[in-house]
Design an enzyme around this catalytic site. Structure first.
Site, short mmCIF file in Angstrom:
data_model
loop_
_atom_site.label_atom_id
_atom_site.label_comp_id
_atom_site.label_asym_id
_atom_site.label_seq_id
_atom_site.Cartn_x
_atom_site.Cartn_y
_atom_site.Cartn_z
N GLY A 64 0.84 -1.19 0.00
CA GLY A 64 0.00 0.00 0.00
C GLY A 64 0.88 1.24 0.00
N GLY A 113 0.07 -5.38 0.40
CA GLY A 113 -1.10 -5.13 -0.44
C GLY A 113 -1.04 -5.82 -1.79
N GLU A 136 5.01 -6.24 7.13
CA GLU A 136 4.42 -5.14 7.91
C GLU A 136 5.01 -4.94 9.29
OE1 GLU A 136 2.72 -7.24 6.07
OE2 GLU A 136 1.48 -6.05 4.72
N ASP A 144 -2.44 -7.11 6.91
CA ASP A 144 -3.86 -6.81 6.68
C ASP A 144 -4.28 -7.35 5.30
OD1 ASP A 144 -2.42 -4.88 5.21
OD2 ASP A 144 -3.85 -3.28 5.62
#
Ligand code: QUE
Length: 332
Positions: A64, A113, A136, A144
């Site tokens: 992301g 992502g 992450e 996520d």
């Protein structure tokens, strides 16, 4: 045709091509919005028989746009953060819900992502140039994009291992672990693409190469024993008690990354074992609202992606100093 995501129909396919090479195709709000809309449109278009996601230049997708998210977090711009993550996670769900084959061609970096963009689809083609990771915990975030659902369903405790350490997997190892479904040599990607457009997903097996052995096979017993434990301190104790180099490097990765992040990632992955994808994404959205306002995330992105000094000042600085009550509060 010069946007950060290009979408068009070609042959039997609805095509989605990432085109933000300078940022390794890191996903920003415009990109996740366009991809979600394209997945829904192609899904409903009777002339489209499969969706084909690729990235022609460097890498597949680095994750992301966490630099942008950090800036919004520091500015207290809750609305921008909410819009980005709710749209990204809705895109993840749309990919999972698509009733047509969704094929990703992954010929480079695929992190965070980028895994969320591919793994919820039916076919993930990895080449020998692919590299998969959920990094992450290195930036004070957590796995996520639906990975709190996916990681606990990987073989043994492999998901906890990759999700907490950020360990990198090759394309072949990603097939063994489940991030990818097929191993195709880079030199055959062009021919595979043409065959997919002409004939659909039935052609894929004809382009695969023999799968190299799983490089983590010998380490599965210690991975499953340590990362199958029921708490972070237990994981650390089991790795510390194992003298082998593999356990020591896994321990070193855990010690290098954000202690808080290791704890909140452990907790959401553990909880994800008992959720469906929609529930997992909803829980991730609740957690990401808090984390994107947390100094740990701002410091992690600063150290890894802005100043690039790779010397984050985590607070607390060690796993032993994390207060379990502070973690519990984030999930309250
Ligand atoms: C953890 C992450 C990300 C990361 C590195 C981490 C992430 C992300 C990027 C990234 C990398 C190169 C770029 C870029 C972004 O790196 O999410 O724009 O050019 O997007 O350790 O979660």
């Amino acid at each position: 045709m010069d946007s950060t995501v290009n979408t068009w129909r070609e042959g039997r396919a609805g095509r989605i091509r990432l085109n933000r090479p300078k940022a390794l195709n890191a996903l920003d709000f415009e990109m996740v919005t366009r991809i979600k809309a394209a997945v829904e449109e192609f899904g409903a278009d009777p002339q489209v028989h499969l969706l084909l996601i690729d990235a022609p230049e460097r890498g597949f997708c680095a994750g992301g746009d966490v630099r942008g998210i950090r800036a919004a977090g520091l500015a207290g711009d809750v609305k921008t953060i909410e819009e980005f993550f709710s749209t990204e996670y809705a895109m993840n769900q749309a990919l999972a819900d698509c009733r047509k084959p969704v094929v990703s061609l992954i010929n480079g970096v695929c992190m965070g992502g980028g895994i969320g963009l591919s793994v919820h689809g039916s076919h993930r083609i990895a080449t020998e140039k692919a590299m998969f990771a959920m990094p992450e915990t290195a930036i004070g975030l957590f796995p996520d994009v639906g990975m709190s659902f996916f990681l606990p369903r990987m073989p043994g405790a492999l998901g906890l291992y990759v999700g907490l350490t950020g360990a990198r997997l090759t394309g072949a190892d990603a097939v063994h672990g489940g991030f990818a479904t097929h191993f195709v040599p880079e030199e055959k990607l062009g021919a595979l693409e043409a065959a997919l457009l002409a004939d659909g997903v039935a052609v894929i097996p004809a382009f695969t190469a023999p799968l190299p052995a799983f490089s983590l096979a010998a380490h599965r017993p210690v991975i499953d024993k340590a990362f199958g434990a029921t708490s972070v301190p237990e994981i650390l104790a089991i790795l510390a008690a194992d003298g082998a180099g593999f356990a020591q490097s896994a321990l070193a990765l855990l010690r290098e990354h954000s202690p808080l992040s290791i704890y909140w990632s452990f907790e959401i992955i553990r909880q994800g074992a008992n959720r469906d994808l929609a529930q997992a994404l909803a829980a991730e959205l609740a957690l990401v609202r808090q984390i994107t306002r947390h100094p740990e995330f701002h410091e992690g992105v600063r150290a890894v992606l802005i100043d690039k000094d790779r010397a984050p000042k985590w607070s607390p600085p060690s796993l032993e100093q994390v207060d379990p009550a502070a973690i519990a509060q984030l999930f309250a």
